[in-house]
Design a protein around this motif. Structure first.
Motif, PDB file in Angstrom:
ATOM      1  N   LYS A   1       0.887  -1.194  -0.020  1.00  0.00           N
ATOM      2  CA  LYS A   1      -0.070   0.027  -0.001  1.00  0.00           C
ATOM      3  C   LYS A   1       0.780   1.297   0.043  1.00  0.00           C
ATOM      4  O   LYS A   1       1.389   1.552   0.959  1.00  0.00           O
ATOM      5  CB  LYS A   1      -0.866  -0.030   1.192  1.00  0.00           C
ATOM      6  CG  LYS A   1      -2.117  -1.083   0.985  1.00  0.00           C
ATOM      7  CD  LYS A   1      -2.939  -1.266   2.220  1.00  0.00           C
ATOM      8  CE  LYS A   1      -3.792  -2.527   2.278  1.00  0.00           C
ATOM      9  NZ  LYS A   1      -4.162  -2.854   3.567  1.00  0.00           N
ATOM     10  N   PHE A   2       1.002   1.673  -1.023  1.00  0.00           N
ATOM     11  CA  PHE A   2       2.036   2.933  -1.399  1.00  0.00           C
ATOM     12  C   PHE A   2       0.824   4.125  -0.932  1.00  0.00           C
ATOM     13  O   PHE A   2      -0.265   4.204  -1.017  1.00  0.00           O
ATOM     14  CB  PHE A   2       2.543   3.135  -2.876  1.00  0.00           C
ATOM     15  CG  PHE A   2       3.213   2.030  -3.170  1.00  0.00           C
ATOM     16  CD1 PHE A   2       4.502   2.308  -3.062  1.00  0.00           C
ATOM     17  CD2 PHE A   2       2.895   0.677  -3.678  1.00  0.00           C
ATOM     18  CE1 PHE A   2       5.645   1.214  -3.377  1.00  0.00           C
ATOM     19  CE2 PHE A   2       3.605  -0.182  -4.185  1.00  0.00           C
ATOM     20  CZ  PHE A   2       5.202   0.155  -3.897  1.00  0.00           C
ATOM     21  N   ASP A   3       1.712   5.224  -0.276  1.00  0.00           N
ATOM     22  CA  ASP A   3       0.689   6.352   0.144  1.00  0.00           C
ATOM     23  C   ASP A   3       0.227   7.054  -0.889  1.00  0.00           C
ATOM     24  O   ASP A   3       0.451   6.791  -1.964  1.00  0.00           O
ATOM     25  CB  ASP A   3       1.651   6.981   1.417  1.00  0.00           C
ATOM     26  CG  ASP A   3       2.644   7.784   0.912  1.00  0.00           C
ATOM     27  OD1 ASP A   3       2.963   7.943  -0.301  1.00  0.00           O
ATOM     28  OD2 ASP A   3       3.614   8.333   1.684  1.00  0.00           O
ATOM     29  N   SER A   4      -0.383   8.514  -0.516  1.00  0.00           N
ATOM     30  CA  SER A   4      -0.787   9.165  -1.753  1.00  0.00           C
ATOM     31  C   SER A   4      -0.004   9.857  -2.591  1.00  0.00           C
ATOM     32  O   SER A   4      -0.055  10.186  -3.619  1.00  0.00           O
ATOM     33  CB  SER A   4      -1.739  10.235  -0.883  1.00  0.00           C
ATOM     34  OG  SER A   4      -0.708  11.304  -0.173  1.00  0.00           O
ATOM     35  N   SER A   5       1.383   9.813  -2.087  1.00  0.00           N
ATOM     36  CA  SER A   5       2.778  10.149  -3.163  1.00  0.00           C
ATOM     37  C   SER A   5       3.155   8.959  -3.642  1.00  0.00           C
ATOM     38  O   SER A   5       4.285   9.270  -4.204  1.00  0.00           O
ATOM     39  CB  SER A   5       3.657  10.776  -2.116  1.00  0.00           C
ATOM     40  OG  SER A   5       3.209  11.930  -1.453  1.00  0.00           O
ATOM     41  N   GLY A   6       2.788   7.913  -3.369  1.00  0.00           N
ATOM     42  CA  GLY A   6       3.271   6.668  -4.098  1.00  0.00           C
ATOM     43  C   GLY A   6       4.349   6.156  -3.602  1.00  0.00           C
ATOM     44  O   GLY A   6       5.324   5.348  -4.067  1.00  0.00           O
ATOM     45  N   LEU A   7       4.637   6.242  -2.066  1.00  0.00           N
ATOM     46  CA  LEU A   7       5.808   5.826  -1.432  1.00  0.00           C
ATOM     47  C   LEU A   7       5.608   4.876  -0.387  1.00  0.00           C
ATOM     48  O   LEU A   7       4.199   4.806   0.182  1.00  0.00           O
ATOM     49  CB  LEU A   7       6.407   6.840  -0.965  1.00  0.00           C
ATOM     50  CG  LEU A   7       6.900   8.216  -2.146  1.00  0.00           C
ATOM     51  CD1 LEU A   7       7.621   9.355  -1.331  1.00  0.00           C
ATOM     52  CD2 LEU A   7       7.981   7.412  -3.032  1.00  0.00           C
ATOM     53  N   VAL A   8       6.454   4.102  -0.001  1.00  0.00           N
ATOM     54  CA  VAL A   8       6.440   3.277   1.215  1.00  0.00           C
ATOM     55  C   VAL A   8       7.530   3.744   2.132  1.00  0.00           C
ATOM     56  O   VAL A   8       8.637   4.008   1.259  1.00  0.00           O
ATOM     57  CB  VAL A   8       6.290   1.836   0.996  1.00  0.00           C
ATOM     58  CG1 VAL A   8       4.913   1.511   0.687  1.00  0.00           C
ATOM     59  CG2 VAL A   8       7.286   1.325   0.370  1.00  0.00           C
ATOM     60  N   ALA A   9       7.684   3.654   3.399  1.00  0.00           N
ATOM     61  CA  ALA A   9       9.024   3.834   4.037  1.00  0.00           C
ATOM     62  C   ALA A   9       9.593   2.452   4.235  1.00  0.00           C
ATOM     63  O   ALA A   9       9.057   1.490   4.498  1.00  0.00           O
ATOM     64  CB  ALA A   9       8.584   4.333   5.420  1.00  0.00           C
ATOM     65  N   ALA A  10      11.008   2.371   3.996  1.00  0.00           N
ATOM     66  CA  ALA A  10      11.796   1.186   4.245  1.00  0.00           C
ATOM     67  C   ALA A  10      12.954   1.441   5.044  1.00  0.00           C
ATOM     68  O   ALA A  10      13.668   2.382   5.192  1.00  0.00           O
ATOM     69  CB  ALA A  10      12.517   0.880   2.849  1.00  0.00           C
ATOM     70  N   VAL A  11      13.040   0.515   6.230  1.00  0.00           N
ATOM     71  CA  VAL A  11      13.786   0.448   7.233  1.00  0.00           C
ATOM     72  C   VAL A  11      14.915  -0.234   6.770  1.00  0.00           C
ATOM     73  O   VAL A  11      14.640  -1.561   6.448  1.00  0.00           O
ATOM     74  CB  VAL A  11      13.368  -0.163   8.424  1.00  0.00           C
ATOM     75  CG1 VAL A  11      14.419  -0.209   9.599  1.00  0.00           C
ATOM     76  CG2 VAL A  11      12.043   0.598   8.893  1.00  0.00           C
ATOM     77  N   ILE A  12      15.967   0.079   6.629  1.00  0.00           N
ATOM     78  CA  ILE A  12      17.296  -0.576   6.213  1.00  0.00           C
ATOM     79  C   ILE A  12      18.265  -1.017   7.546  1.00  0.00           C
ATOM     80  O   ILE A  12      18.539  -0.365   8.301  1.00  0.00           O
ATOM     81  CB  ILE A  12      18.236   0.198   5.467  1.00  0.00           C
ATOM     82  CG1 ILE A  12      17.610   0.919   4.163  1.00  0.00           C
ATOM     83  CG2 ILE A  12      19.513  -0.791   4.772  1.00  0.00           C
ATOM     84  CD1 ILE A  12      16.670  -0.125   3.150  1.00  0.00           C
ATOM     85  N   GLN A  13      18.164  -2.384   7.666  1.00  0.00           N
ATOM     86  CA  GLN A  13      18.753  -3.230   8.740  1.00  0.00           C
ATOM     87  C   GLN A  13      19.931  -4.032   8.336  1.00  0.00           C
ATOM     88  O   GLN A  13      19.830  -4.689   7.378  1.00  0.00           O
ATOM     89  CB  GLN A  13      17.788  -3.808   9.602  1.00  0.00           C
ATOM     90  CG  GLN A  13      17.936  -4.471  10.694  1.00  0.00           C
ATOM     91  CD  GLN A  13      16.799  -5.098  11.385  1.00  0.00           C
ATOM     92  OE1 GLN A  13      15.987  -5.812  10.907  1.00  0.00           O
ATOM     93  NE2 GLN A  13      16.817  -5.435  12.832  1.00  0.00           N
ATOM     94  N   ASP A  14      20.894  -3.965   9.262  1.00  0.00           N
ATOM     95  CA  ASP A  14      22.367  -4.968   9.102  1.00  0.00           C
ATOM     96  C   ASP A  14      21.748  -6.462   9.340  1.00  0.00           C
ATOM     97  O   ASP A  14      21.216  -6.551  10.354  1.00  0.00           O
ATOM     98  CB  ASP A  14      23.132  -4.434  10.019  1.00  0.00           C
ATOM     99  CG  ASP A  14      24.538  -5.396   9.992  1.00  0.00           C
ATOM    100  OD1 ASP A  14      24.701  -6.442  10.001  1.00  0.00           O
ATOM    101  OD2 ASP A  14      25.616  -4.535   9.439  1.00  0.00           O
TER     102      ASP A  14
END
Lengths: 130, 130
Positions: free
Chosen positions: B9-22
């Protein structure tokens, strides 16, 4: 009146993203949104408060379930527009009953994301029916 | 054409947040934004691509520094509107020279966030002057 909060860069909606992480094993438990008031209350009470974009209001995590997130460490990033909050998680972070909200794994070629965790509590028993 | 991406589910700007984890020690390295194309390229190449909201374009992480993030595992959450990407991080994730972008710690009563990490590379030597 906290100069450290003055240095955070809230977005045009007044929010920062907050990664909630298990302080002991490093598992990412959830991603929340926080407005300044949520950050202030999180610091003042030592329990994570988040801002629900859909409900448009502040909420103490665990308010209805008792599954509080006790703050152990609060970090921000180079741009000061995101937070990592290391917490002691009571029971589970996810309203679906999982320890972490991130219980779905991408598998190449699969039709859907695969559930890779077992529930740690029964959400039907914890949350009142609406 | 990937049905798993259709479920995000991309937001109204077409984005999702991504947490980058070691992927090895669990350290949260960065928080990025991704549009669908960034997710697709990340999966296709096995290297994290992000979408810069300020620049309005897709970027391969490490394109200029060589500090690629090699994808080991891709997770999404209960709402399918956020990602956790476990990666092998080459050198450091932060353009300031730190292993993680989250190198600033909140300390009650302090005037500013405290830097709690040492640099792992010299950004002046890595990035070309503009």
């Amino acid at each position: 009146m906290d100069p450290q909060l003055d240095k955070l860069k809230f977005d045009s909606s007044g929010l920062v993203a907050a990664v909630i992480q298990d302080w002991q094993n490093g598992q990412v438990l959830a991603l929340f949104w926080m407005n300044r008031e949520a950050v202030e209350k999180t610091i003042a009470t030592g329990k994570v408060h988040s801002y629900s974009r859909s409900r448009g209001r502040l909420a103490l995590k665990g308010e209805s379930s008792g599954h509080f997130e006790i703050v152990k460490e609060l970090l921000t990033d180079c741009d000061r527009d995101a937070l990592v909050i290391k917490v002691e998680q009571i029971a589970g972070a996810c309203h679906e009953g999982y320890r972490s909200c991130f219980y779905r794994k991408y598998e190449p070629g699969a039709a859907d994301w695969k559930t890779i965790a077992d529930k740690v509590f029964d959400p039907n028993a914890v949350y009142e029916k609406k």
